[in-house]
Design a protein around this motif. Structure first.
Motif, short mmCIF file in Angstrom:
data_model
loop_
_atom_site.label_atom_id
_atom_site.label_comp_id
_atom_site.label_asym_id
_atom_site.label_seq_id
_atom_site.Cartn_x
_atom_site.Cartn_y
_atom_site.Cartn_z
N GLY A 280 10.20 -12.98 -72.05
CA GLY A 280 10.75 -14.18 -72.66
C GLY A 280 11.29 -13.81 -74.02
N TRP A 281 11.07 -14.65 -75.01
CA TRP A 281 11.55 -14.37 -76.36
C TRP A 281 10.46 -14.72 -77.34
CZ3 TRP A 281 12.91 -18.73 -79.58
CH2 TRP A 281 12.89 -19.96 -78.92
N TRP A 282 10.62 -14.20 -78.55
CA TRP A 282 9.60 -14.44 -79.56
C TRP A 282 10.24 -14.86 -80.88
CZ3 TRP A 282 8.24 -11.26 -83.99
CH2 TRP A 282 9.05 -10.13 -84.16
N GLU A 283 9.49 -15.63 -81.62
CA GLU A 283 9.92 -16.11 -82.94
C GLU A 283 8.94 -15.61 -83.96
OE1 GLU A 283 10.79 -20.56 -83.58
OE2 GLU A 283 9.77 -20.39 -81.66
N PRO A 284 9.43 -14.81 -84.93
CA PRO A 284 8.53 -14.39 -86.00
C PRO A 284 8.13 -15.58 -86.87
CG PRO A 284 10.72 -13.35 -86.21
CD PRO A 284 10.79 -14.30 -85.06
N VAL A 285 6.92 -15.56 -87.38
CA VAL A 285 6.47 -16.53 -88.38
C VAL A 285 6.46 -15.77 -89.69
CG1 VAL A 285 4.57 -18.03 -89.14
CG2 VAL A 285 5.11 -17.82 -86.70
N GLY A 286 7.37 -16.10 -90.59
CA GLY A 286 7.53 -15.32 -91.82
C GLY A 286 8.44 -14.13 -91.56
N ASP A 287 8.53 -13.24 -92.52
CA ASP A 287 9.42 -12.07 -92.43
C ASP A 287 8.80 -11.01 -91.54
OD1 ASP A 287 10.92 -9.80 -92.75
OD2 ASP A 287 10.70 -9.67 -94.92
N PRO A 288 9.41 -10.74 -90.37
CA PRO A 288 8.80 -9.79 -89.44
C PRO A 288 8.79 -8.35 -89.96
CG PRO A 288 10.98 -10.41 -88.65
CD PRO A 288 10.70 -11.27 -89.86
N HIS A 289 9.76 -8.00 -90.81
CA HIS A 289 9.79 -6.63 -91.35
C HIS A 289 8.62 -6.39 -92.28
CE1 HIS A 289 14.00 -7.55 -90.18
NE2 HIS A 289 13.86 -6.38 -89.60
N ALA A 290 8.42 -7.34 -93.18
CA ALA A 290 7.28 -7.24 -94.11
C ALA A 290 5.98 -7.25 -93.31
CB ALA A 290 7.32 -8.37 -95.12
N GLY A 291 5.90 -8.13 -92.33
CA GLY A 291 4.68 -8.25 -91.53
C GLY A 291 4.37 -6.97 -90.76
N TYR A 292 5.41 -6.37 -90.19
CA TYR A 292 5.23 -5.14 -89.40
C TYR A 292 4.76 -4.01 -90.31
CZ TYR A 292 6.46 -1.30 -86.25
OH TYR A 292 6.43 -0.18 -85.47
#
Ligand code: MN
Length: 179
Positions: A105-117
């Protein structure tokens, strides 16, 4: 982002897996979970980010019960095309065994996904058939890494232990009531 590790592990003249390109997906960020019956059965959990699939190997089936944690071993980036791959990886090759698409399916990051990763704390909403609603992937601190003065885990590729956690929301399955 790089597919170097992914490609180094595989012989594309022998495996049906895609060689892949790094590229841009169209619109929504893809997510896929592949049930991989290799030497140890596991679930490959993949989230599209920056033109590749960020990937974790989850030894136990993901379960939508809030707070329930699943070990998720961070592995190398896979090409976006891998999200459609299912089939049999031949004996004697990396990951030999069968791969089936278990959810996508698809996903929606909550907040900035780069910072989170980078930080090791990724929160997101999944829109799949089996997995829906709020989830988190949280990196575990490697044992003794501080004492040994190692580089932070974000600087080392692969094989870090993260946890996949279902967040409490309407899409969560009810926890079985204690009798
Ligand atoms: Mn796998």
């Amino acid at each position: 982002m790089s597919l170097t590790t992914y490609r180094r592990k595989r012989d594309f003249t022998a495996t049906p897996e895609p060689r892949g390109r790094t590229g841009r997906g169209a619109g929504r960020l893809a997510f896929v979970v592949q049930r991989h019956a290799a030497s140890h059965l596991h679930y490959d959990f993949r989230l599209e980010l920056d033109g590749v699939l960020k990937s974790w190997a989850v030894p136990k089936e993901p379960h939508p019960v809030p707070g329930e944690k699943r070990l998720a071993v961070h592995v190398e980036d896979h090409p976006l095309e891998y999200g459609s791959f299912h089939g049999r990886i031949p004996e004697g090759h990396y990951g030999a065994g069968s791969v089936a698409i278990w959810d996508r399916g698809w996903w929606e990051p909550v907040g900035d996904p780069h910072a989170g990763y980078r930080k090791g704390s990724l929160k997101f909403v999944l829109h799949g058939r089996r997995l829906r609603g709020g989830w988190a992937l949280v990196r575990m601190r490697p044992r003794g890494s501080r004492a040994r003065g190692e580089a932070p885990p974000g600087d080392r590729p692969g094989k870090e232990n993260w946890l996949l956690i279902k967040e409490r929301d309407a899409a969560a399955a009810a926890r079985p009531r204690a009798r």
